[in-house]
Design an enzyme around this catalytic site. Structure first.
Site, PDB file in Angstrom:
ATOM      1  N   GLU A 140      -0.675  -1.466   2.755  1.00 57.62           N
ATOM      2  CA  GLU A 140      -1.378  -0.189   2.796  1.00 57.62           C
ATOM      3  C   GLU A 140      -1.776   0.110   1.568  1.00 57.62           C
ATOM      4  O   GLU A 140      -0.940   0.488   1.003  1.00 57.62           O
ATOM      5  CB  GLU A 140      -0.635   0.875   3.747  1.00 57.62           C
ATOM      6  CG  GLU A 140      -1.473   1.994   4.213  1.00 57.62           C
ATOM      7  CD  GLU A 140      -0.543   3.174   4.711  1.00 57.62           C
ATOM      8  OE1 GLU A 140      -0.813   3.239   6.166  1.00 57.62           O
ATOM      9  OE2 GLU A 140       0.123   3.721   4.233  1.00 57.62           O
ATOM     10  N   HIS A 156       6.094  15.729   1.476  1.00 58.08           N
ATOM     11  CA  HIS A 156       6.699  14.451   1.771  1.00 58.08           C
ATOM     12  C   HIS A 156       8.272  14.941   1.318  1.00 58.08           C
ATOM     13  O   HIS A 156       9.261  14.795   2.171  1.00 58.08           O
ATOM     14  CB  HIS A 156       6.526  13.187   1.048  1.00 58.08           C
ATOM     15  CG  HIS A 156       6.957  11.985   1.479  1.00 58.08           C
ATOM     16  ND1 HIS A 156       8.283  11.667   1.204  1.00 58.08           N
ATOM     17  CD2 HIS A 156       6.577  11.168   2.587  1.00 58.08           C
ATOM     18  CE1 HIS A 156       8.402  10.608   1.717  1.00 58.08           C
ATOM     19  NE2 HIS A 156       7.518  10.217   2.568  1.00 58.08           N
TER      20      HIS A 156
HETATM   21  P1  0O2 Z   1       6.472   6.886   3.794  1.00 56.07           P
HETATM   22  O1  0O2 Z   1       7.985   7.442   3.360  1.00 56.07           O
HETATM   23  O2  0O2 Z   1       5.414   7.341   2.602  1.00 56.07           O
HETATM   24  O3  0O2 Z   1       6.553   5.568   3.737  1.00 56.07           O
HETATM   25  P2  0O2 Z   1       0.215   4.171  12.538  1.00 56.07           P
HETATM   26  O4  0O2 Z   1       0.051   2.969  11.678  1.00 56.07           O
HETATM   27  O5  0O2 Z   1      -0.974   4.858  12.868  1.00 56.07           O
HETATM   28  O6  0O2 Z   1       0.734   3.601  13.881  1.00 56.07           O
HETATM   29  P3  0O2 Z   1       1.663   5.607  10.552  1.00 56.07           P
HETATM   30  O7  0O2 Z   1       2.116   4.380  10.084  1.00 56.07           O
HETATM   31  O8  0O2 Z   1       2.188   6.861  10.563  1.00 56.07           O
HETATM   32  O9  0O2 Z   1       1.142   5.159  11.952  1.00 56.07           O
HETATM   33  O10 0O2 Z   1       0.148   5.673   9.918  1.00 56.07           O
HETATM   34  P4  0O2 Z   1      -0.390   6.711   9.090  1.00 56.07           P
HETATM   35  O11 0O2 Z   1      -0.558   8.078   9.780  1.00 56.07           O
HETATM   36  O12 0O2 Z   1      -1.553   6.153   8.437  1.00 56.07           O
HETATM   37  O13 0O2 Z   1       0.645   7.110   7.761  1.00 56.07           O
HETATM   38  C1  0O2 Z   1       1.222   6.322   6.967  1.00 56.07           C
HETATM   39  C2  0O2 Z   1       1.604   6.796   5.635  1.00 56.07           C
HETATM   40  O14 0O2 Z   1       0.619   7.932   5.106  1.00 56.07           O
HETATM   41  C3  0O2 Z   1       2.919   7.697   5.934  1.00 56.07           C
HETATM   42  O15 0O2 Z   1       4.075   6.712   5.750  1.00 56.07           O
HETATM   43  C4  0O2 Z   1       2.800   8.635   4.654  1.00 56.07           C
HETATM   44  O16 0O2 Z   1       3.251   7.660   3.569  1.00 56.07           O
HETATM   45  C5  0O2 Z   1       1.608   8.832   4.649  1.00 56.07           C
HETATM   46  N1  0O2 Z   1       1.492   9.975   5.491  1.00 56.07           N
HETATM   47  C6  0O2 Z   1       0.692  10.197   7.054  1.00 56.07           C
HETATM   48  N2  0O2 Z   1       0.721  11.426   7.217  1.00 56.07           N
HETATM   49  C7  0O2 Z   1       1.552  12.182   6.395  1.00 56.07           C
HETATM   50  C8  0O2 Z   1       1.738  13.663   6.301  1.00 56.07           C
HETATM   51  O17 0O2 Z   1       1.521  14.257   7.115  1.00 56.07           O
HETATM   52  N3  0O2 Z   1       2.446  14.045   4.988  1.00 56.07           N
HETATM   53  C9  0O2 Z   1       2.594  13.099   4.070  1.00 56.07           C
HETATM   54  N4  0O2 Z   1       3.265  13.721   2.815  1.00 56.07           N
HETATM   55  N5  0O2 Z   1       2.347  11.864   4.125  1.00 56.07           N
HETATM   56  C10 0O2 Z   1       1.660  11.336   5.152  1.00 56.07           C
HETATM   57  P5  0O2 Z   1       5.524   7.067   6.351  1.00 56.07           P
HETATM   58  O18 0O2 Z   1       6.100   5.908   6.924  1.00 56.07           O
HETATM   59  O19 0O2 Z   1       5.465   8.047   7.321  1.00 56.07           O
HETATM   60  O20 0O2 Z   1       6.416   7.558   5.082  1.00 56.07           O
END
Ligand code: 0O2
Length: 269
Positions: A140, A156
């Protein structure tokens, strides 16, 4: 699952992140050393920790043996841009590359998440050469501006601190801050051409100085010391003038001098 097994599973993801960081950094280098503005400002990357993979799999009801197929962000690369306008350019660069294939795009820039999160997500298939053969995995790539990155890094950390239940009064401040990020990016875009001009001339000057210093260094074995000292003094004099045209002229003159010496040193038949 055994820890050793996790190490093996995560190895291609780790290699992919390292390779992609180098590849995107090369793009920055290629732009800047050709005197071009780079739409990419910085690149970082990470492999998700095992506990974070397990937490996400649990939240999404993904069975352990389905994790690799369904979690698309085990390997994550983050590309930071200066301006919102740079983001579509980076996406286009990624779409046109032959070493990765875009399989999903999510535009959280024009469709901000409820949290206030903004970023452009591209999921790519990427092939890694392992000792055991070729592996294709998903990576990603998150593309965002410096301002969006600031917001999302802080948010985050707060999500982590409050275990994803950020209190309302802090959420409200984050929403205000997310709106401020939108304004900040808009203000920066309004002075984009001035900022880019300033950065371009800085880069052009840095490239010229680096070329001149290389040329002077190359002259050492070819020319005599007195002439080199004269050239160096001339360089310092021109450098103090702070005039790119004069530096360009001087750099060209040095090329001609070096060419002359090279021609003299070619053995005659
Ligand atoms: P981390 O700790 O960064 O790895 P989906 O693929 O649609 O089924 P997913 O994976 O939640 O679901 O997809 P999405 O929404 O594209 O989010 C992927 C990553 O984007 C997240 O990974 C975050 O890194 C970032 N992200 C998404 N929404 C938010 C938010 O509201 N705030 C922040 N700060 N980052 C966000 P992870 O695994 O959630 O977290």
């Amino acid at each position: 699952m055994e820890i050793q097994l996790w190490r093996e599973i995560l190895m291609p993801y780790d290699i992919a992140v390292k390779e992609l960081i180098v590849k995107f950094e090369h793009l920055i280098y290629e732009h800047r050393s050709s005197g071009l503005y780079s739409p990419i400002e910085q690149v970082t990357g990470r492999v998700k920790t095992v506990s974070s993979i397990l937490d996400k799999a649990q939240k999404k009801h993904i069975a352990i043996d389905e994790i690799e197929k369904r979690l698309v962000d085990i390997a994550g690369v983050r590309i930071i841009c200066q301006f919102v306008e740079d983001i579509p350019k980076v996406v286009e660069i990624i779409r046109n590359r032959s070493d990765m294939e875009v399989v999903r795009e999510r535009d959280y820039i024009n469709h901000m998440k409820e949290s206030g999160y903004r970023s452009y997500h591209v999921v790519v298939n990427y092939r890694v050469q392992m000792l055991t053969g070729e592996r294709e995995i998903k990576v990603e790539i998150q593309i965002r501006t410096l301002a969006m990155n600031f917001w999302s890094t802080i948010e985050h950390s707060l999500q982590y601190k409050y275990k994803k239940n950020i209190p309302d009064h802090i959420r409200e401040k984050l929403t205000n801050a997310a709106n401020a990020v939108i304004s900040l990016d808009q203000e920066m875009s309004a002075v984009r051409s001035e900022i880019m001009d300033a950065q371009n001339s800085f880069q052009i000057q840095a490239n010229l100085v680096s070329n001149i210093l290389n040329s002077i260094q190359n002259l050492y074995p070819l020319s005599n010391k007195r002439e080199i000292l004269k050239i160096q003094d001339e360089f310092y004099r021109i450098y103090e003038m702070d005039d790119i045209e004069q530096l360009t002229r001087f750099s060209r003159e040095l090329d001609i001098i070096a060419e002359g010496y090279r021609a003299q040193s070619v053995p005659q038949e």
